[in-house]
Design a protein around this motif. Structure first.
Motif, PDB file in Angstrom:
ATOM      1  N   GLY A  50       0.786  -1.230   0.000  1.00 52.40           N
ATOM      2  CA  GLY A  50       0.000   0.000   0.000  1.00 52.40           C
ATOM      3  C   GLY A  50       0.812   1.270   0.000  1.00 52.40           C
ATOM      4  N   ARG A  51       2.132   1.190   0.156  1.00 53.31           N
ATOM      5  CA  ARG A  51       2.953   2.404   0.136  1.00 53.31           C
ATOM      6  C   ARG A  51       3.074   2.942  -1.288  1.00 53.31           C
ATOM      7  N   VAL A  52       3.136   4.266  -1.383  1.00 54.12           N
ATOM      8  CA  VAL A  52       3.298   4.928  -2.673  1.00 54.12           C
ATOM      9  C   VAL A  52       4.772   5.265  -2.879  1.00 54.12           C
ATOM     10  N   VAL A  53       5.295   4.911  -4.046  1.00 58.22           N
ATOM     11  CA  VAL A  53       6.672   5.245  -4.400  1.00 58.22           C
ATOM     12  C   VAL A  53       6.657   6.055  -5.687  1.00 58.22           C
ATOM     13  N   GLU A  54       7.762   6.773  -5.929  1.00 48.87           N
ATOM     14  CA  GLU A  54       7.922   7.520  -7.169  1.00 48.87           C
ATOM     15  C   GLU A  54       8.958   6.832  -8.040  1.00 48.87           C
ATOM     16  N   LEU A  55       8.676   6.781  -9.335  1.00 50.57           N
ATOM     17  CA  LEU A  55       9.612   6.201 -10.288  1.00 50.57           C
ATOM     18  C   LEU A  55       9.947   7.253 -11.331  1.00 50.57           C
ATOM     19  N   ARG A  56      11.236   7.333 -11.671  1.00 47.95           N
ATOM     20  CA  ARG A  56      11.667   8.293 -12.692  1.00 47.95           C
ATOM     21  C   ARG A  56      13.007   7.849 -13.265  1.00 47.95           C
ATOM     22  N   PRO A  57      13.372   8.386 -14.438  1.00 50.33           N
ATOM     23  CA  PRO A  57      14.703   8.072 -14.988  1.00 50.33           C
ATOM     24  C   PRO A  57      15.791   8.635 -14.086  1.00 50.33           C
ATOM     25  N   LEU A  58      16.889   7.929 -13.999  1.00 52.63           N
ATOM     26  CA  LEU A  58      18.022   8.403 -13.217  1.00 52.63           C
ATOM     27  C   LEU A  58      18.986   9.185 -14.097  1.00 52.63           C
ATOM     28  N   GLY A  59      19.554  10.256 -13.520  1.00 59.45           N
ATOM     29  CA  GLY A  59      20.523  11.080 -14.231  1.00 59.45           C
ATOM     30  C   GLY A  59      21.798  11.236 -13.431  1.00 59.45           C
ATOM     31  N   PRO A  60      22.707  12.068 -13.921  1.00 58.37           N
ATOM     32  CA  PRO A  60      24.011  12.235 -13.243  1.00 58.37           C
ATOM     33  C   PRO A  60      23.891  12.614 -11.777  1.00 58.37           C
ATOM     34  N   ASP A  61      22.877  13.394 -11.422  1.00 60.35           N
ATOM     35  CA  ASP A  61      22.730  13.816 -10.029  1.00 60.35           C
ATOM     36  C   ASP A  61      22.363  12.662  -9.096  1.00 60.35           C
ATOM     37  N   ASP A  62      21.978  11.531  -9.685  1.00 59.87           N
ATOM     38  CA  ASP A  62      21.571  10.386  -8.862  1.00 59.87           C
ATOM     39  C   ASP A  62      22.701   9.376  -8.665  1.00 59.87           C
ATOM     40  N   LEU A  63      23.909   9.676  -9.185  1.00 65.13           N
ATOM     41  CA  LEU A  63      24.978   8.684  -9.115  1.00 65.13           C
ATOM     42  C   LEU A  63      25.339   8.336  -7.671  1.00 65.13           C
ATOM     43  N   ASP A  64      25.424   9.334  -6.803  1.00 69.04           N
ATOM     44  CA  ASP A  64      25.779   9.048  -5.417  1.00 69.04           C
ATOM     45  C   ASP A  64      24.740   8.136  -4.755  1.00 69.04           C
ATOM     46  N   ALA A 231      -2.056  -4.183  -4.640  1.00 66.67           N
ATOM     47  CA  ALA A 231      -1.468  -2.948  -4.138  1.00 66.67           C
ATOM     48  C   ALA A 231      -2.540  -1.897  -3.874  1.00 66.67           C
ATOM     49  N   ASP A 232      -3.497  -1.769  -4.795  1.00 65.50           N
ATOM     50  CA  ASP A 232      -4.499  -0.723  -4.662  1.00 65.50           C
ATOM     51  C   ASP A 232      -5.391  -0.956  -3.453  1.00 65.50           C
ATOM     52  N   VAL A 233      -5.798  -2.198  -3.245  1.00 62.97           N
ATOM     53  CA  VAL A 233      -6.626  -2.503  -2.088  1.00 62.97           C
ATOM     54  C   VAL A 233      -5.872  -2.176  -0.802  1.00 62.97           C
ATOM     55  N   ALA A 234      -4.593  -2.482  -0.768  1.00 59.52           N
ATOM     56  CA  ALA A 234      -3.798  -2.156   0.421  1.00 59.52           C
ATOM     57  C   ALA A 234      -3.739  -0.651   0.646  1.00 59.52           C
TER      58      ALA A 234
END
Length: 939
Positions: A50-64, A231-234
């Motif tokens: 039931g938790r909500v997460v965000e998904l997105r493309p990774l870029g240079p700022d996400d390397l660390d 997931a939605d029911v949760a």
């Protein structure tokens, strides 16, 4: 060159449960290999807990963050990820995965927690190999976040992004001991092959269809759908089964919405803990007040916001900070102000909350262990087994009161309002797993994702009736269109096709909704459309017979045994035909015996009983006790003079019978009974399949379209030769075509295609060639062809780009088959009578792609002319198999090549032995491939 294995192997994640084979469909279709694709935007999705997460493309700022994710892996996970416990040069291995503008790599990350400061908890990437249609895939998930379906969710989104880049296959090397990763791949539902190579498995996942029809994609749709439902029911539990509720904006004024919501919550006997937020009061309705949402106790599941519109976003922010899981935003005036709307959406996204509204009535759950009435509706919410989701608060209030009046009540109700987040799709998933709901009612004014609605509604309707209220049917303005097919494709047509295919019963008013809900809730499903009408009021029987005919119900002749029984019971003045008129003065006991006799007739599927009380008799009160319910036939009644639309007639012993719906008007009874018959027929019919179709070259079709759109970036109409080639790539039977630019070429074509021939003008902006004088028929010699070219040249002048030379088709029935693309609903396939007068006749039926074999055959009989053309007594008997083949191939073309914006085959000439496309037009337009099955919340 082979990529470095250490950068592309995989690690485990426990996924959600796999789905079962279900409805047909497939993911969005890919671009041609090498084509660019817009950057994927950030999306929200729900995990199985039931938790909500965000998904997105990774870029240079996400390397660390990506480095930290890998460095924090336990030793065993590191070994499964890199085939070694001490990978060397980790920054160098991971750096290319976040390199901007790299056409050969796609990397998607999943983030949890409030923004800013979210934590990267998982990542999936693929690297294109030497074959641009193939990419190696890898997934990594924080070990603390496993067992919640994150790996499968990442795989779905990575696959969707890869398809848009032309990738058609994922490959991976997985250690044999990495059973969890193998399970992730298997559970995804994509067609999969796996080969043992030493201590590893070589896995291949196919991301796209091959064009011939593929049951694997039905399994994929079902698997994704099942994960989404879990997931939605949760995630909705905090909304519909909250352990604690806070009313933010609870007011001491009795006429305030915040006061009404809190009062309803308390009066309904809410079983959880109620809180109030009001900075200007210590107590409201005997509930302690907190000055702000930040001051609420920890662990509040649901907050109902009743604050002014300008304060909504701040209140949502405070709720998120305090850890509230879900919001109901009753307040109006948010959506019309972009800054308010954007701020509210940002707060919901930031803290991963689910939200109903804004501008809504609220939510209800009458379950005994919940008793939640978080609305400002008048009075208590009636307890029952009907689920309601409505975009309109007013409709919600009306349904609550009308269901209460007929003793039905609701199991749950959600007023979605402006639908920033929770929509009807969420409730369709909730009710599928809710044992307290037997029937669903949906009122939607707009669709956010109609293709997903259709998939979810079909799955629910297979178990429980789904009723919908039609809106916007009487459109004044229709979309401008350049073909017959597009002219018939309005939003209302799309919606009705969606409802029909999903088994949704569409109603035109709330009265029909309540009436039909009563029949479906209290009576068994009819097994056919044969209705016996019996009553003690002859004139009403005539009205009932007419009403039944309007609803597609038939009144069969009763058999001789039944008539003999009736004859022995009734006076000579009675009518023994259907409808049966017992006369007004027969005793109640005799009337009931007549009803039982009619129910015993094997040619009857349901019975409509008409009664009028007289000074000497009233057969209605004991009707429910006298019906032999063991026969399993539905019984509905009409009582002359009744004021209520419908009432419930209960048996004396509730365990020995069923309530009989009693209507005031036979027209309402016939509508409700007709809807029940249609639902029973839909539910009992075969599911249908999207069949394998030979001779479909989808790669060639896409290549032709890509070449045209490269030359015409804004799209346009294909030339006649291009049309024939495109249709040929999907195996459609097209009459031979030659295009001539002058009279000499026309004569040459005449000798090539055979004689006699037809000449057709190829001229810009000419839709109805025959009506415009652009068709010359039965030209049987060179002179006629040469003269014909001259005639067309004089008629159309510089607009004439050439002529189409075709052999004359055999005489037959002229039909129309077409497609109109819709960015929301997907392709709509039309079928009807064709030729010059097609628009005048207007006899058409529509289905949304993908078409099943059953859909195609039903399109033939759904025409007004269907029984005469395709029924058992049709003469001549047309080549129905050939017509169905054309419909299925057109549906596949529209499904596999979304750039087909309009297609018009008119006429398609059907004879007793063939079905040939004689004339065709196709308009192409750029289309971003969609993925209707991708799991994501509204943005």
């Amino acid at each position: 060159m082979e990529p470095d294995r250490s950068a592309t192997t995989v690690m485990p994640d426990e996924a959600g449960q796999p789905g079962q084979p279900g409805q047909p469909g497939q993911p969005g279709q890919p671009r041609q290999p090498g084509q660019t694709v817009p950057t994927t935007q950030t999306v929200r999705a729900v995990l199985t807990d039931g938790r909500v997460v965000e998904l997105r493309p990774l870029g240079p700022d996400d390397l660390d963050d990506l480095l930290r994710l890998h460095q924090d892996l336990p030793e065993r996970d590191t070994y499964l990820r890199f085939f070694t416990t001490h990978p060397v040069g980790l920054p160098e291995l991971l750096g290319p995965l976040v390199r901007p503008g790299d056409a050969h790599r796609v990397t998607v990350g999943a983030f949890a927690g409030p923004t800013p400061g979210q934590t990267l908890i998982g990542a999936a990437h693929c690297e294109v190999l030497s074959d641009p249609a193939e990419a190696e895939v890898a997934i990594v998930v924080d070990h603390r976040q496993q067992a919640h379906g994150l790996g499968t969710l990442l795989l779905e989104h990575l696959a969707s992004a890869a398809r848009r880049r032309g990738v058609r296959r994922f490959v991976a090397e997985v250690l044999t001991e990495n059973a969890a990763m193998v399970r992730v791949f298997r559970d995804a539902g994509l067609p999969m092959t796996m080969r043992l190579a030493g201590s590893s498995y070589l896995v291949t996942l196919r991301l796209t269809e091959d064009g011939a029809g593929d049951a694997g994609y039905a399994s994929y749709a079902a698997a994704v759908g099942e994960r989404e439902r879990l997931a939605d029911v949760a995630s909705l539990s905090a909304l519909l089964r909250p352990r604690s509720v806070a009313v933010v904006g609870a007011s001491r004024r009795p006429d305030a919405v915040g006061h009404a919501v809190l009062a309803n919550l308390l009066a309904g006997g809410y079983t959880g803990t109620a809180h109030a937020v009001n900075p200007h009061a210590d107590v409201v309705a005997d509930v302690r007040c907190f000055p702000s949402a930040r001051d609420l106790p920890a662990g509040v599941d649901l907050a109902v916001l009743c604050v002014p519109a300008a304060a909504v976003a701040q209140a949502a922010e405070e709720c998120g900070e305090r850890g509230v899981h879900a919001l109901v935003v009753v307040t109006s005036g948010v959506t019309d102000h972009p800054e308010r709307a954007n701020a509210l959406r940002a707060a919901v996204r930031k803290y991963g909350m689910r939200m109903v509204g804004p501008n809504c009535l609220g939510v209800v759950n009458t379950a005994e262990d919940v008793r939640l009435n978080a609305t400002f509706a008048r009075g208590p919410a009636p307890t029952g087994r009907v689920g309601v989701v409505t975009q309109s608060g007013g409709v919600g209030i009306a349904l609550l009161e009308q269901f209460a009046a007929v003793e039905l009540g609701v199991s749950s109700m959600v007023s979605t309002g402006d639908k920033f987040d929770v929509s009807s799709n969420d409730l369709l998933m909730w009710w599928q797993r809710d044992d307290a709901t037997d029937l669903a009612v949906v009122y939607v004014e707009s669709f956010g994702n109609p293709r997903k609605f259709g998939l979810l509604a079909r799955a629910l309707a297979a178990r429980k009736p789904v009723l919908a209220v039609r809106t916007g049917t009487s459109e004044v303005a229709r979309r401008a269109a350049a073909s017959h097919t597009a002219a018939s494709a309005t939003p209302a047509v799309n919606r009705d096709a969606l409802f029909d295919q999903a088994g949704v019963l569409a109603m035109d008013n709330l009265g029909d909704v309540v009436a039909t809900a009563c029949v479906l809730s209290w009576q068994p499903l009819p097994t056919g459309n044969r209705v016996a009408v019996i009553g003690n009021v002859g004139g009403i029987g005539v009205l009932a017979a007419d009403a039944c005919a309007r609803q597609g119900l038939t009144l069969p002749e009763l058999n001789e045994v039944t008539r003999a029984e009736l004859r022995s019971l009734l006076p000579p003045t009675a009518s023994l035909r259907n409808p049966v008129d017992t006369t007004a003065d027969v005793p109640d006991e005799i009337f009931h015996r007549c009803v039982r006799a009619v129910l015993d007739d094997p040619g009857v599927d349901s019975v409509l009983v008409l009664t009028a009380p007289t000074a000497v008799t009233d057969p209605l009160p004991r009707l429910a006790d006298e019906v032999p319910w063991e026969l399993g036939l539905p019984v509905v009644a009409v009582r002359v003079g009744q004021t209520a639309l419908v009432d419930a007639l209960h048996p004396t012993d509730p365990t020995a019978g069923r309530p009989v719906p009693v209507f005031s008007d036979p027209a309402n009874a016939a509508v409700a009974l007709g809807k029940a018959v249609r639902y029973g027929s839909w539910r009992n019919r075969p599911a249908g399949t999207v069949p394998d179709l030979p001779n479909i070259d989808v790669d060639a079709a896409r290549a032709l379209v890509a070449e045209f759109l490269t030359a015409h970036p804004d799209g346009g109409w294909l030339d006649p030769e291009g049309v024939v080639m495109l249709l040929g790539h999907v195996g459609l039977p097209v009459a031979g075509v030659r295009v001539a630019r002058n009279a000499d070429e026309a004569v040459m074509a005449f000798h090539e295609v055979g004689r006699p021939v037809a000449l057709k003008a190829a001229a810009a902006d000419v839709l109805h060639k025959s009506r415009a004088g652009g068709v010359l028929l039965n030209l049987s010699d060179e002179a006629g062809v040469r003269d014909g070219f001259g005639v067309l040249h004089r008629r159309f002048g510089s607009a004439l780009t050439g002529v189409v030379v075709q052999p004359m088709a055999a005489p037959g029935r002229e039909l129309l088959v077409g497609v109109s693309g819709d960015p929301m609903f997907g392709p709509l396939v039309a079928f009807g009578l064709g030729g010059v007068d097609t628009d005048l006749i207007g006899d058409r039926t529509h289905r949304l792609a993908p078409l099943t074999d059953l859909d195609a055959r039903e399109m033939l009989t759904a025409l007004r002319a269907g029984p005469a053309l395709f029924g058992e007594r049709a003469d001549p008997r047309l080549d129905t198999d050939g017509i169905v083949n054309v419909l299925l191939r057109v549906g596949r073309l529209a499904e596999l090549v979304p750039e087909v914006a309009e297609l018009d085959l008119n006429p398609v000439v059907a004879t007793t032995s063939s079905c040939v496309v004689v004339d065709a037009r196709v308009r192409l337009a750029p289309a971003e491939p969609g993925d209707p099955f991708l799991r994501r919340l509204p943005t």
